[in-house]
Scaffold this motif. Structure first.
Motif, PDB file in Angstrom:
ATOM      1  N   UNK A  50       0.727  -1.136  -0.053  1.00 58.93           N
ATOM      2  CA  UNK A  50       0.132  -0.050  -0.068  1.00 58.93           C
ATOM      3  C   UNK A  50       0.821   1.227  -0.045  1.00 58.93           C
ATOM      4  N   UNK A  51       0.175   2.125  -0.582  1.00 56.44           N
ATOM      5  CA  UNK A  51       1.054   3.479  -0.720  1.00 56.44           C
ATOM      6  C   UNK A  51       1.511   4.145   0.514  1.00 56.44           C
ATOM      7  N   UNK A  52       0.391   3.978   1.441  1.00 54.77           N
ATOM      8  CA  UNK A  52       0.635   4.332   2.921  1.00 54.77           C
ATOM      9  C   UNK A  52       1.990   4.034   3.653  1.00 54.77           C
ATOM     10  N   UNK A  53       2.052   2.650   3.210  1.00 61.53           N
ATOM     11  CA  UNK A  53       3.297   2.154   4.097  1.00 61.53           C
ATOM     12  C   UNK A  53       4.603   2.484   3.133  1.00 61.53           C
ATOM     13  N   UNK A  54       4.414   2.747   1.831  1.00 58.24           N
ATOM     14  CA  UNK A  54       5.763   3.192   1.311  1.00 58.24           C
ATOM     15  C   UNK A  54       6.000   4.702   1.625  1.00 58.24           C
ATOM     16  N   UNK A  56       5.147   6.103   4.331  1.00 57.41           N
ATOM     17  CA  UNK A  56       5.866   5.949   5.973  1.00 57.41           C
ATOM     18  C   UNK A  56       7.170   5.640   5.904  1.00 57.41           C
ATOM     19  N   UNK A  57       7.572   4.666   5.121  1.00 52.13           N
ATOM     20  CA  UNK A  57       8.971   4.146   5.112  1.00 52.13           C
ATOM     21  C   UNK A  57      10.097   5.338   4.465  1.00 52.13           C
ATOM     22  N   UNK A  58       9.504   6.100   3.479  1.00 50.44           N
ATOM     23  CA  UNK A  58      10.432   7.148   2.793  1.00 50.44           C
ATOM     24  C   UNK A  58      10.585   8.222   3.860  1.00 50.44           C
ATOM     25  N   UNK A  59       9.344   8.619   4.329  1.00 53.34           N
ATOM     26  CA  UNK A  59       9.617   9.775   5.345  1.00 53.34           C
ATOM     27  C   UNK A  59      10.394   9.396   6.612  1.00 53.34           C
ATOM     28  N   UNK A  60      10.449   8.096   7.041  1.00 54.73           N
ATOM     29  CA  UNK A  60      11.351   7.805   7.913  1.00 54.73           C
ATOM     30  C   UNK A  60      12.825   7.490   7.736  1.00 54.73           C
ATOM     31  N   UNK A  61      13.088   7.123   6.418  1.00 54.60           N
ATOM     32  CA  UNK A  61      14.446   7.226   6.081  1.00 54.60           C
ATOM     33  C   UNK A  61      14.950   8.757   5.492  1.00 54.60           C
ATOM     34  N   UNK A  62      14.096   9.641   5.395  1.00 56.83           N
ATOM     35  CA  UNK A  62      14.593  10.908   5.355  1.00 56.83           C
ATOM     36  C   UNK A  62      15.079  11.552   6.530  1.00 56.83           C
TER      37      UNK A  62
END
Length: 394
Positions: A50-54, A56-62
């Motif tokens: 799901x896009x929401x998971x993607x 959230x992961x990108x935001x955390x990796x930032x």
């Protein structure tokens, strides 16, 4: 079931060279003796998370720091909200503990609640690691085989009780059932609970496919049915199968029994397991917070795939018989009328059909002569797989 966004399931994503156990050529060569097969075996969908998971992961990796991690309160809250919404199950935060995966959790419960040589009950055919984890931990497998009646699995409760009274300490339960896709009724679950309570047997319920019940079914977590059952049961769940994020290695265990919880903590401490990694927690929270519409759409798409597969097999390969699933994207196919051995079935699939399916014999007694096919794929991939299935047995 109306599907709001079918396109994300229709697209083919090239998974080669991504470390995919399902698609990696070395993996296929090792398991099937050939790279030139279409992989429709392991329970891993070809759909994007799901896009929401993607997001959230990108935001955390930032955020550039990835230090030691503890689960935020919101992780527990989203699990609780999900179980209440999806399964009408109200649980306390204190009932939840984490594991890197359901199979790891099975190993932990075996070590926590039994001793070497103890008897552990299962019902074959069933998910292969049930056998492996019992044997690898030097416990004794006790099998109460499922019955095949009218094209579906049922429980032989007379045999089940006989096996429980033989000194069994723990019952490993698969709910919904893998590989058959059976969703157990409330009456069946209550009968299981009644007998396990009678013989003082702990229930460890693998419910990794719990969220994948189809529109004609309803899954009941066995621990949700009564306080007695909740205290008798450790339920194993994960977002991995539901949202296709198995590579995140995130699952959780639920029990209301404080003594069982302490035993679990002690077993995990022996393994120096201190919790999930930062991205696993991020993915889990986002999945339960934002994944419902994706899941609804995905199940609708899977139901269309199931209908297509069942109709094709009935019309084009009538010697095969499909067990209609109540849950999940896995199809259990009866090949016994072909009159072939398991080795011959596998050989036909690989060399004639160039198709990689799970052999039923992997799932223990009762699995002989069956294969398991993964329908968690695009319609085009499924159509190609069905064509190859027909070629294999022409």
């Amino acid at each position: 079931m109306d599907i709001l966004n079918k396109s994300i399931f229709e697209e083919h994503y090239n998974r080669e060279n991504t470390g995919s156990a399902k698609w990696d050529k070395n993996s296929l060569l090792s398991l099937f003796g050939s790279e030139d097969v279409l992989p429709m075996w392991v329970a891993d969908m070809d759909f994007p998370a799901p896009e929401g998971i993607q997001k959230a992961l990108i935001e955390r990796l930032n955020h550039p720091i990835f230090g030691y991690t503890v689960p935020a309160d919101t992780v527990f809250t989203e699990i609780q909200n999900w179980l209440k919404q999806r399964h009408s199950w109200q649980i306390d935060k204190e009932w939840i503990s984490f594991s890197s995966g359901v199979v790891s959790a099975i190993g932990t419960t075996i070590q926590a609640f039994t001793s070497p040589g103890d008897k552990i009950l299962l019902q074959s055919p069933v998910y292969t690691p049930f056998f492996d984890m019992i044997k690898n931990n030097d416990r004794e497998v006790v099998n109460s085989p499922l019955l095949l009646e009218d094209g579906s699995f049922t429980i032989d409760f007379t045999d089940f009780e006989d096996k429980l009274k033989s000194g069994v300490k723990l019952f490993l339960f698969c709910s919904p059932h893998n590989p058959g896709g059976r969703v157990w009724t409330k009456d069946e679950l209550l009968r299981i609970g009644e007998l396990c309570e009678k013989y003082d047997v702990i229930i460890v319920s693998d419910e990794i496919h719990a969220d994948l019940y189809l529109s004609t079914s309803r899954h009941y977590p066995i621990g949700s049915l009564s306080k007695k059952l909740a205290d008798l049961t450790v339920t194993l769940m994960a977002p991995s199968k539901t949202f296709n994020i198995a590579g995140m290695q995130a699952s959780f265990l639920i029990t209301s029994n404080e003594q069982l919880q302490l035993q679990l903590q002690k077993a995990q401490a022996k393994l120096a397991f201190h919790g999930l990694n930062i991205l696993a927690l991020t993915a889990m929270e986002a999945a339960y917070r934002e994944g419902l519409q994706w899941l609804t759409d995905m199940i609708g798409y899977i139901e269309e795939n199931i209908k297509l597969a069942e109709e094709f097999i009935a019309a084009e390969i009538p010697a095969l018989h499909v067990m209609h699933p109540d849950a999940s994207y896995l199809l259990w196919i009866d090949c016994r009328d072909l009159g072939l051995t398991d080795i011959e079935i596998k050989d036909r699939l690989i060399h004639q059909g160039k198709l990689a399916l799970e052999p039923g014999s992997k799932y223990g007694p009762g699995g002989e002569g069956f294969v398991r096919m993964n329908l968690g794929c695009s319609r085009a991939t499924l159509q190609e797989g069905l064509k190859r299935l027909k070629i294999a047995f022409s």
